[in-house]
Write a protein that holds these residues in place. Structure first.
Motif, PDB file in Angstrom:
ATOM      1  N   ASP A   1       0.834  -1.213   0.000  1.00 21.96           N
ATOM      2  CA  ASP A   1       0.000   0.000   0.000  1.00 21.96           C
ATOM      3  C   ASP A   1       0.866   1.259   0.000  1.00 21.96           C
ATOM      4  O   ASP A   1       0.564   2.245  -0.694  1.00 21.96           O
ATOM      5  CB  ASP A   1      -0.929   0.014   1.223  1.00 21.96           C
ATOM      6  N   GLU A   2       1.956   1.245   0.780  1.00 18.96           N
ATOM      7  CA  GLU A   2       2.859   2.403   0.829  1.00 18.96           C
ATOM      8  C   GLU A   2       3.557   2.605  -0.504  1.00 18.96           C
ATOM      9  O   GLU A   2       3.722   3.737  -0.973  1.00 18.96           O
ATOM     10  CB  GLU A   2       3.888   2.200   1.948  1.00 18.96           C
ATOM     11  N   LYS A   3       3.952   1.484  -1.131  1.00 16.24           N
ATOM     12  CA  LYS A   3       4.601   1.579  -2.444  1.00 16.24           C
ATOM     13  C   LYS A   3       3.642   2.150  -3.486  1.00 16.24           C
ATOM     14  O   LYS A   3       4.022   3.004  -4.297  1.00 16.24           O
ATOM     15  CB  LYS A   3       5.090   0.200  -2.892  1.00 16.24           C
ATOM     16  N   GLU A   4       2.396   1.681  -3.470  1.00 19.02           N
ATOM     17  CA  GLU A   4       1.401   2.176  -4.425  1.00 19.02           C
ATOM     18  C   GLU A   4       1.155   3.667  -4.229  1.00 19.02           C
ATOM     19  O   GLU A   4       1.016   4.424  -5.202  1.00 19.02           O
ATOM     20  CB  GLU A   4       0.092   1.400  -4.252  1.00 19.02           C
ATOM     21  N   LYS A   5       1.127   4.097  -2.975  1.00 19.26           N
ATOM     22  CA  LYS A   5       0.909   5.512  -2.672  1.00 19.26           C
ATOM     23  C   LYS A   5       2.071   6.362  -3.190  1.00 19.26           C
ATOM     24  O   LYS A   5       1.863   7.445  -3.770  1.00 19.26           O
ATOM     25  CB  LYS A   5       0.764   5.698  -1.159  1.00 19.26           C
TER      26      LYS A   5
ATOM     27  N   ILE B   1       4.123   5.543  -5.655  1.00 17.71           N
ATOM     28  CA  ILE B   1       4.099   5.523  -7.121  1.00 17.71           C
ATOM     29  C   ILE B   1       3.128   6.581  -7.635  1.00 17.71           C
ATOM     30  O   ILE B   1       3.442   7.329  -8.579  1.00 17.71           O
ATOM     31  CB  ILE B   1       3.709   4.120  -7.644  1.00 17.71           C
ATOM     32  N   LYS B   2       1.945   6.673  -7.023  1.00 21.59           N
ATOM     33  CA  LYS B   2       0.972   7.697  -7.418  1.00 21.59           C
ATOM     34  C   LYS B   2       1.517   9.096  -7.171  1.00 21.59           C
ATOM     35  O   LYS B   2       1.306  10.010  -7.970  1.00 21.59           O
ATOM     36  CB  LYS B   2      -0.335   7.494  -6.647  1.00 21.59           C
ATOM     37  N   GLN B   3       2.240   9.258  -6.067  1.00 23.20           N
ATOM     38  CA  GLN B   3       2.794  10.569  -5.719  1.00 23.20           C
ATOM     39  C   GLN B   3       3.856  11.014  -6.725  1.00 23.20           C
ATOM     40  O   GLN B   3       3.897  12.194  -7.109  1.00 23.20           O
ATOM     41  CB  GLN B   3       3.414  10.503  -4.318  1.00 23.20           C
TER      42      GLN B   3
ATOM     43  N   LEU C   1       4.362   9.671  -9.843  1.00 24.30           N
ATOM     44  CA  LEU C   1       4.053   9.397 -11.248  1.00 24.30           C
ATOM     45  C   LEU C   1       4.127  10.656 -12.120  1.00 24.30           C
ATOM     46  O   LEU C   1       4.668  10.592 -13.239  1.00 24.30           O
ATOM     47  CB  LEU C   1       2.680   8.735 -11.379  1.00 24.30           C
ATOM     48  N   PRO C   2       3.618  11.812 -11.667  1.00 20.83           N
ATOM     49  CA  PRO C   2       3.765  13.025 -12.488  1.00 20.83           C
ATOM     50  C   PRO C   2       5.228  13.361 -12.767  1.00 20.83           C
ATOM     51  O   PRO C   2       5.577  13.782 -13.868  1.00 20.83           O
ATOM     52  CB  PRO C   2       3.097  14.106 -11.637  1.00 20.83           C
TER      53      PRO C   2
ATOM     54  N   LYS D   1       6.566  10.870 -15.365  1.00 21.00           N
ATOM     55  CA  LYS D   1       6.087  11.217 -16.706  1.00 21.00           C
ATOM     56  C   LYS D   1       6.813  12.440 -17.250  1.00 21.00           C
ATOM     57  O   LYS D   1       7.150  12.501 -18.435  1.00 21.00           O
ATOM     58  CB  LYS D   1       4.580  11.457 -16.671  1.00 21.00           C
TER      59      LYS D   1
ATOM     60  N   VAL E   1       9.402   3.950 -13.014  1.00 21.50           N
ATOM     61  CA  VAL E   1       8.715   3.259 -11.908  1.00 21.50           C
ATOM     62  C   VAL E   1       9.654   2.225 -11.290  1.00 21.50           C
ATOM     63  O   VAL E   1       9.725   2.084 -10.054  1.00 21.50           O
ATOM     64  CB  VAL E   1       7.421   2.584 -12.403  1.00 21.50           C
TER      65      VAL E   1
END
Length: 233
Positions: free
Chosen positions: A6-10, A12-14, A16-17, A20, A44
């Motif tokens: 869950d921490e990793k997913e959070k 990655i979302k943080q 990701l911009p 990109k 990623v």
């Protein structure tokens, strides 16, 4: 340090911009052989590697370390292609030497003079300038990131908590870079500033200047060639 899924997913979302943004920054270099998604995937992967290798005892901010690993992973993905042949590198070196030789006359050589000396067309010279952007931006960007994740900006080479010898060395580098940048034309200074200081990508710079993407790459490539020659004096 352990991170849950869950921490990793959070994270990655943080980030990701940022991933990109960096992927777009370098995509124009290898768009003929790499998809944008490939560079994003590499970014990623770099983020996840950063989480596995991060050591809080080093007193390096996690965000700085993550960005360093993201950028490094994208650059590694590009370098792994070995896009730039020996023939290409020889052409770049020939242009570099010719510019230096003609510059000894005491004035800035024109593109027409450089092309004539190399027995190539002005259009072929512009293509070489554009290719210089592709090769040098990789090594230059990589060299401007310290191992602890701090970015050493092209226009602001700053040192924190260095010993006196490192202070003197970085001060000299900063002074030489400043002098080299001052030797550029106004349009070249602007492109260098927008790309390295503002961290805009080539497409964004082209829109600001109202010129084509290839023209920005040509200006950038010629600027790097001139900076390298100036710094080698």
């Amino acid at each position: 340090m352990f991170y849950s899924d869950d921490e990793k997913e959070k994270l990655i979302k943080q980030f990701l911009p940022k991933i990109k943004h960096l992927a777009l920054r370098y995509h124009h270099i290898v768009q003929s052989v790499l998809e944008l998604d490939d560079l994003i995937s590499a970014g990623v992967k770099g983020l996840l590697e950063a989480l596995n290798k991060y050591d809080p005892s080093l007193n390096v901010p996690l965000s700085s370390f993550i960005e360093y690993r993201i950028r490094g992973a994208i650059l590694d993905e590009i370098r792994s292609l070995d896009v730039f042949s020996k023939e290409f590198r020889k052409k770049v070196e020939d242009v570099k030497k010719t510019w230096k030789n003609l510059r000894q006359s005491g004035r800035e050589p024109t593109d027409e003079e450089i092309a004539a000396s190399l027995d190539i067309t002005p259009q072929q010279l512009q293509e070489i300038y554009q290719s210089i952007t592709a090769s040098d931006v990789i090594s230059l960007d990589n060299s401007l990131i310290s191992q602890n994740g701090d970015r050493l900006n092209l226009l602001e080479v700053i040192s924190d908590e260095k010993d006196i010898f490192e202070e003197i060395n970085l001060r000299e580098v900063k002074e030489r870079l400043s002098a080299a940048i001052e030797s550029l034309s106004e349009i070249e200074k602007l492109v260098i500033s927008l790309y390295y200081y503002e961290e805009l990508n080539m497409k964004e710079i082209a829109q600001i200047l109202g010129v084509s993407l290839s023209r920005v790459s040509q200006i950038h490539g010629k600027s790097l060639l001139k900076l390298k020659n100036f710094l080698e004096k």
